[in-house]
Design a protein around this motif. Structure first.
Motif, short mmCIF file in Angstrom:
data_model
loop_
_atom_site.label_atom_id
_atom_site.label_comp_id
_atom_site.label_asym_id
_atom_site.label_seq_id
_atom_site.Cartn_x
_atom_site.Cartn_y
_atom_site.Cartn_z
N VAL A 195 52.57 0.67 23.65
CA VAL A 195 53.98 1.05 23.55
C VAL A 195 54.80 -0.12 22.99
O VAL A 195 55.69 0.06 22.15
CB VAL A 195 54.53 1.50 24.92
CG1 VAL A 195 56.00 1.86 24.82
CG2 VAL A 195 53.73 2.69 25.42
N THR A 196 54.47 -1.33 23.42
CA THR A 196 55.19 -2.50 22.91
C THR A 196 55.06 -2.61 21.39
O THR A 196 56.04 -2.85 20.68
CB THR A 196 54.65 -3.79 23.57
OG1 THR A 196 54.67 -3.62 24.99
CG2 THR A 196 55.47 -4.99 23.19
N ILE A 197 53.82 -2.43 20.90
CA ILE A 197 53.60 -2.58 19.46
C ILE A 197 54.31 -1.45 18.71
O ILE A 197 54.88 -1.66 17.65
CB ILE A 197 52.09 -2.62 19.13
CG1 ILE A 197 51.44 -3.85 19.78
CG2 ILE A 197 51.86 -2.66 17.62
CD1 ILE A 197 49.93 -3.86 19.74
N HIS A 198 54.29 -0.25 19.28
CA HIS A 198 54.95 0.86 18.59
C HIS A 198 56.48 0.74 18.61
O HIS A 198 57.14 1.04 17.62
CB HIS A 198 54.54 2.19 19.23
CG HIS A 198 53.32 2.79 18.62
ND1 HIS A 198 53.36 3.58 17.50
CD2 HIS A 198 52.01 2.68 18.95
CE1 HIS A 198 52.13 3.94 17.17
NE2 HIS A 198 51.29 3.41 18.04
N LYS A 199 57.02 0.31 19.76
CA LYS A 199 58.46 0.48 19.96
C LYS A 199 59.28 -0.81 19.96
O LYS A 199 60.50 -0.75 19.86
CB LYS A 199 58.69 1.21 21.31
CG LYS A 199 58.23 2.64 21.31
CD LYS A 199 59.13 3.45 20.40
CE LYS A 199 58.71 4.91 20.37
NZ LYS A 199 59.41 5.63 19.28
N MET A 200 58.65 -1.95 20.11
CA MET A 200 59.44 -3.15 20.39
C MET A 200 59.42 -4.15 19.24
O MET A 200 59.83 -5.30 19.41
CB MET A 200 58.89 -3.85 21.66
CG MET A 200 58.76 -2.96 22.86
SD MET A 200 60.33 -2.67 23.69
CE MET A 200 60.55 -4.25 24.49
N ARG A 201 58.93 -3.75 18.08
CA ARG A 201 58.87 -4.70 16.98
C ARG A 201 60.27 -5.08 16.51
O ARG A 201 61.18 -4.25 16.51
CB ARG A 201 58.08 -4.09 15.81
CG ARG A 201 56.57 -4.14 16.03
CD ARG A 201 55.83 -3.32 15.01
NE ARG A 201 56.02 -1.90 15.26
CZ ARG A 201 56.34 -1.01 14.34
NH1 ARG A 201 56.51 -1.38 13.10
NH2 ARG A 201 56.50 0.26 14.66
N ALA A 202 60.43 -6.34 16.11
CA ALA A 202 61.72 -6.85 15.65
C ALA A 202 62.12 -6.11 14.36
O ALA A 202 61.25 -5.59 13.66
CB ALA A 202 61.62 -8.34 15.37
#
Lengths: 564, 317
Positions: A195-202
Motif C-alpha cells: 500500500v505504501t508503494i502504491h499510495k504514498m509515493r512523493a
C-alpha cells in the motif's frame, strides 16, 4: 525542526526518550532498528548452533555434543545416542532460528522498514500502527519459538510428516504455532509495503523512476502476502494432526505425507526469494552509486525482479524430485525451475555492465556488493545441477544442497544485508563506521565463508548425505576443513557487527550524504527527523543520473573526490 | 570436457557415466562463466577505479541487442540442461519388464530386503551384476530415502504407498574397498538417521543364486538366530544388553520384570508381552520412553519372533 533540551538537533533517535517510547513507537525507522536488534540476536544464537554442528562433524563418530558431569559414566552406546540426539536438536535449532526468526523477517523488516518510506518520499508507511502490531506479533512469535527451543525438538526446520507427528509432539506444536504467528508479522509487513508503494509515493515519483530497492521490496511483498497464508494453513493442519489425529498427513491414520511437502514447499520455496530479492535490490542500489554511473538496464532489472517472484510460485516441486511425485510432475517442475535462472543471469550482466567505464570506489559497501555477485553466481550455477533431474537424483539431500543453499542465503541474502547495513549506516546513525576494520572484517568473512562451504560441494559430489551426526571415515578431511574455516566465518561476523555496533557510539560524525547518492533517503537528515522530511520532496528525474551529477561537479570543483 | 571438479563416486550403473558427463559439463560451463564474469568484474573494478579513472567515460544505461543476447543464450543453455537431465532421468524412471524385483522396507533404523523367493537380508542388499534390478520400496514408519551413490539413484520411501527405483549394475562390488557399495538413508528419520546405512553387494548370477537359495538360518539354534536378528534388524541401536538406557529399555533382565506403562495397568514382561511389543510396540509404551519403535508386524515370521524372545530371555539380570 526543533532541538533537544541540550541544544542538539532533533531526530528519530532522540525526539522521544525511554524504552517505553521505543516499544510504543509507530515510527518506521525505530521499528526497523528494533527488528534489526532482534534478528541479529537470533543470528548469533543460530550461528552458535551452527558451530556446535560443525564441532560434532570434526570427527566421523558422534561423540562431541555430550554435556553434563555424567558424560564419563555413559556406555559408548549411550554416548553415541546422546551425541546424535543433541546434534539433531542443534541442526533443527539452527534451521528454525535462522529461517523463521532471522532471515525471513531479514531485510524487509529491517532495512525495508527503515528505508522504504524514505525512498518513496513519505513520512511513514501507509499503516504505521499496523507496522507496530507487526513488530509486536514478531516479538510474541519469537517468545513462543524460544519456549519451543527449550523443548528440544529434532525434526529439522522442515517439520516433515509423519516424523513431526509421531515424535516430539509438544515441542513441534509450540514451534509450528510460533512460525504460524511469525507468518502474520510477515503478511502485515507485506501488505503495508504494497500500500505504501502504491499510495504514498512523493509527487513526480512515477513507477518508472522507483528505486530498484523499492521494486525489489514490491516483488518481495507480493510473495509475502500470497505465499505466507499457505504455510499458516499447513502448520495449523499439522498442529491439528498432532492433537486430534485428523489423518491428513500421517499414513498411519490414512494421511498423505507428501501432501505436507507440497504445502510446505509451496510457501518455503518462494520464501527463498523473499530472502534474496531484497538483497538483489540492495546490490542494485550500491553498484551505480560506487561506480558513478547510471544503473544498466533499469527496466530489465525491474522485470527480472517481478519475473523471479512470479516464477518462484511455480517451482516448489523441485524440492520433491525423489519424494514420490508422479514422473510427469517431476519433468514439469524441472522444466519450470530452469526459468528462474534466466532473470537471475540478466541481473548479474546488468550489474557488471553498470561498472563498465565507471569510476569505481572501493568502499566497504562496494566490496560486499561485488562479493555478492561472485557468491551468487556460485549459488545460481550450482542450482543448475539441482534442477537437472538426472544429477539431482544423486545430489538430492546431500551436502551439495547444503552448500548451494548456504551460498544462496548466506552468500546472497546475509551478505546483501551486511552490504546494505554498511551502505545505509551513516543514514541510520549520522556517523561513519571504521572503514579499515570493516574491510578487514569483510576479508575474513569472505575467506571463512568460502572455506566453509566450497568443501561441502565436494562432499555432496562424493555422496555425503545431509543431517548426519556420524559419517564414513573417507569424508573426514573435507568436514575438518569446513569446520576450521567456519571459525573464520564466525570471527568475521563478530568483527563486522562489533565494528558497526561500536561505531554507533564512537563513529565520526558525517554529513547527510557521504556516498553522494541520488535516491531520496539521502536528501533527509542523518539521522532523519521523526517524520523524515520537513517538506515532502518533489521528484523530477530518475535517481540513477550519476553521469549528469559528475558533469556538474566537474564544472564546479574540477574533478570528483570521494572519501574512502 | 575439462572435468574441473570431478569428485563423483565410482561408476557402477549403466547410466553413471552419462550422469557424470552431464554433471561435469554443467560444472565446467558454470566454472568458466563464474570465473570469466568475476574476472571481468575485477578488471573493471581495477581498470576503472576512482583514483585512476576519476569520472565515468560511458553513459550507457541500456543496450537492447546486448540484453537480448544475454537473455536468449542462458535460456538456450537452460533448455539444453533440462533436456539432457530429462533424457537420462526418463530412463531411470522406466524399469524394464524383465527386471528382478526385490522388496525394500525402511524402518527406524534399518532396512529389510526381501528377494523373489522369500529370502530376506538386512545389512547387505545382494544383487546380480549386469541385470536390471527393480526395488519396490515402502516405509513402515516415517519417511526414509534409499540412496546408492555408486548407482546415482535415490528415491524416498513412504508409509502410504510403494515407490520404486531401478538400476543395472555394471561391475561387481569386489572393486570397492570393503567389498560393498555404500547405501545411505538420505531423508532425516530421527536419532539414528546417520546410522541407517547398509551395503550393496553386487555379485555374479551364480553367486546370487547360491545366496538366495542358502537358508543358513535353519541350522541356527533359536538363541543364535535371535542374536543374529538382534544385530540385523537393528534392535541393537536402541536396546542395550548391558543394562544401560539408550533410546529404548535394555534387554538385560527384561524377561520377568515388572513393566509400568504410560497408559493402562502394569504387567510382567512374559513371552506374550514380548511378542506384542516386537510386533506392535506402540500399543503399550513403557513409562519414561517415547513411542519410537516401528511395528515389525509382517516383517518377522513366527520362527524369528520365537528366536528373538529366546534371545531376550537369555539376557539375565
Amino acid at each position: 525542526m526543533g532541538t533537544t533540551a541540550d541544544g542538539k538537533k532533533l531526530n528519530y533517535l532522540n525526539w522521544e526518550k525511554g524504552l517505553w517510547s521505543w516499544w510504543m513507537t509507530i515510527d518506521h525507522k525505530r521499528l526497523g532498528l528494533m527488528y534489526l536488534a532482534s534478528i541479529l540476536i537470533f543470528f548469533f544464537l543460530g550461528g552458535a548452533a551452527a558451530l556446535a554442528i560443525l564441532m560434532e562433524l570434526f570427527t566421523p563418530e558422534a561423540d562431541t555434543l555430550v554435556f553434563g558431569d555424567d558424560a564419563q559414566t555413559l556406555t559408548p552406546q549411550q554416548l553415541d545416542t546422546e551425541a546424535k540426539s543433541n546434534y539433531n536438536t542443534a541442526f533443527t535449532l539452527h534451521g528454525v532460528i535462522m529461517i523463521f526468526l532471522f532471515i525471513v523477517p531479514g531485510i524487509p523488516a529491517t532495512l525495508g522498514n527503515f528505508l522504504l518510506p524514505l525512498m518513496v518520499g513519505a513520512k511513514d508507511v501507509a499503516f504505521p500502527k499496523l507496522n507496530r502490531h507487526s513488530f509486536w506479533v514478531y516479538t510474541l512469535g519469537s517468545f513462543i519459538a524460544l519456549l519451543a527451543v527449550f523443548q528440544g525438538i529434532d525434526t529439522g526446520w522442515t517439520f516433515y510428516a509423519p516424523y513431526s507427528i509421531q515424535e516430539n509432539g509438544y515441542g513441534v506444536i509450540l514451534m509450528t504455532f510460533a512460525a504460524f504467528i511469525l507468518g502474520f508479522s510477515s503478511i502485515m509487513t507485506g501488505v503495508n509495503f504494497l500500500v505504501t508503494i502504491h499510495k504514498m509515493r512523493a509527487p513526480g515519483l512515477t513507477w518508472d523512476k522507483l528505486p530498484l530497492f523499492v521494486w525489489s521490496m514490491y516483488a518481495t511483498s507480493i510473495l509475502q502476502v500470497v505465499a505466507t497464508p499457505i504455510v499458516g494453513i499447513t502448520l495449523l493442519l499439522l498442529i491439528a494432526e498432532n492433537i486430534f489425529g485428523i489423518g491428513v498427513f500421517d499414513p498411519a491414520v490414512g494421511g498423505d505425507p507428501v501432501l505436507f511437502e507440497h504445502l510446505f514447499w509451496f510457501y518455503s520455496h518462494p520464501v527463498v526469494y523473499i530472502m534474496i530479492l531484497p538483497a538483489m535490490g540492495i546490490v542494485s542500489e550500491i553498484i551505480p552509486v560506487f561506480s558513478r554511473k547510471p544503473i544498466f538496464g533499469y527496466t530489465s532489472i525491474v522485470f527480472a525482479s517481478v519475473g523471479i517472484a512470479a516464477i518462484a510460485l511455480l517451482v516448489w516441486g523441485h524440492h520433491m524430485f525423489v519424494a514420490g511425485m508422479s514422473n510427469m510432475a517431476r519433468y514439469i517442475f524441472s522444466f519450470l525451475t530452469f526459468f528462474v535462472a534466466v532473470p537471475t543471469a540478466i541481473k548479474v550482466f546488468n550489474w557488471i555492465c553498470t561498472m563498465y567505464k565507471g569510476s569505481i570506489h572501493w568502499d566497504t559497501p562496494m566490496l560486499y556488493a561485488m562479493s555478492f555477485v561472485f557468491l551468487f553466481m556460485i549459488a545460481g550455477t550450482t542450482g543448475i545441477h539441482l534442477a537437472t533431474l538426472a544429477t539431482d537424483a544423486h545430489y538430492h539431500d546431500t551436502y551439495f544442497v547444503v552448500a548451494h543453499f548456504h551460498y544462496t542465503i548466506q552468500g546472497g541474502a546475509v551478505i546483501g544485508l551486511v552490504a546494505g547495513l554498511h551502505y545505509w549506516f551513516p543514514k541510520m546513525f549520522g556517523k561513519m563506521y571504521n572503514q579499515p576494520v570493516a574491510k578487514l572484517g569483510w576479508l575474513i568473512l569472505f575467506i571463512g565463508f568460502n572455506g566453509t562451504f566450497l568443501p561441502q560441494f565436494i562432499l555432496g559430489m562424493e555422496g555425503m548425505p545431509r543431517r548426519y551426526a556420524s559419517y564414513p571415515e573417507e569424508f573426514t578431511d573435507l568436514h575438518q576443513l569446513s569446520t576450521k574455516f567456519a571459525m573464520f566465518n564466525g570471527l568475521g561476523y563478530a568483527l563486522v557487527f562489533g565494528n558497526l555496533f561500536v561505531s554507533i557510539f564512537t563513529g565520526k560524525k558525517c554529513d547527510a550524504n557521504p556516498w553522494r547518492a541520488l535516491t531520496l533517503e539521502w536528501k533527509a537528515d542523518s539521522p532523519p527527523i521523526h517524520e523524515n522530511f520537513e517538506n515532502i520532496p518533489r521528484v523530477d528525474e530518475g535517481f540513477y543520473g550519476y553521469d549528469k551529477e559528475v558533469e556538474e561537479e566537474e564544472t564546479v570543483k574540477g574533478g570528483a573526490t570521494h572519501g574512502a | 570436457m575439462f572435468d574441473f571438479f570431478d569428485y563423483m563416486p565410482i561408476q557402477a550403473s549403466t547410466w553413471a557415466d552419462r550422469v557424470d558427463w552431464m554433471n561435469n559439463w554443467i560444472t565446467d560451463v558454470s566454472t568458466i562463466c563464474t570465473v570469466a564474469i568475476t574476472a571481468v568484474m575485477l578488471y573493471f573494478a581495477i581498470r576503472y577505479r576512482a583514483g585512476k579513472h576519476s569520472a565515468p567515460s560511458s553513459k550507457a544505461d541500456h543496450n537492447l541487442n546486448l540484453e537480448i543476447v544475454w537473455t536468449v543464450i542462458p535460456s538456450i543453455v537452460c533448455v539444453y540442461c533440462f533436456y539432457i537431465g530429462f533424457d537420462v532421468y526418463k530412463e531411470m524412471r522406466t524399469p524394464p519388464a524383465n527386471a528382478t524385483e526385490i522388496g525394500v522396507t525402511g524402518f527406524k533404523w534399518g532396512w529389510n530386503f526381501t528377494y523373489e523367493n522369500g529370502k530376506t537380508s538386512s545389512k547387505e542388499l545382494v544383487v546380480p551384476v549386469g541385470e536390471p534390478i527393480k526395488l519396490v520400496m515402502k516405509s513402515s514408519d516415517v519417511l526414509h530415502s534409499f540412496f546408492i551413490p555408486s548407482m546415482r539413484v535415490k528415491e524416498d520411501l513412504r508409509g502410504d504407498r510403494y515407490s520404486y527405483l531401478w538400476f543395472t549394475p555394471t561391475i561387481t562390488s569386489d572393486e570397492q574397498p570393503g567389498g560393498v557399495f555404500p547405501i545411505f538413508c538420505a531423508e532425516y528419520c530421527g536419532v539414528n538417521h546417520s546410522g541407517m546405512r547398509a551395503g550393496l553387494k553386487v555379485v555374479s548370477r551364480a553367486e546370487y543364486n547360491d545366496f538366495i537359495q542358502e537358508r543358513g538360518a535353519i541350522e541356527l539354534s533359536p538363541l543364535e538366530l535371535g542374536a543374529k536378528l538382534y544385530n540385523e534388524k537393528a534392535c541393537i541401536t536402541c536396546h542395550s544388553l548391558d543394562g544401560s538406557k539408550v533410546v529404548g529399555p535394555t534387554f538385560k533382565g527384561l524377561y520377568g520384570a515388572n513393566r509400568e506403562f504410560t497408559e493402562g495397568e502394569p504387567a510382567v514382561a512374559d513371552e506374550n508381552y514380548l511378542r506384542t511389543s516386537i510386533l506392535n510396540a506402540g500399543k503399550q509404551i513403557v513409562s519414561g520412553y517415547q513411542n519410537v519403535m516401528p511395528a515389525f508386524e509382517g516383517q518377522l515370521n513366527d520362527k524369528e519372533i520365537d528366536a528373538l524372545i529366546a534371545f531376550i530371555k537369555a539376557q539375565k539380570p
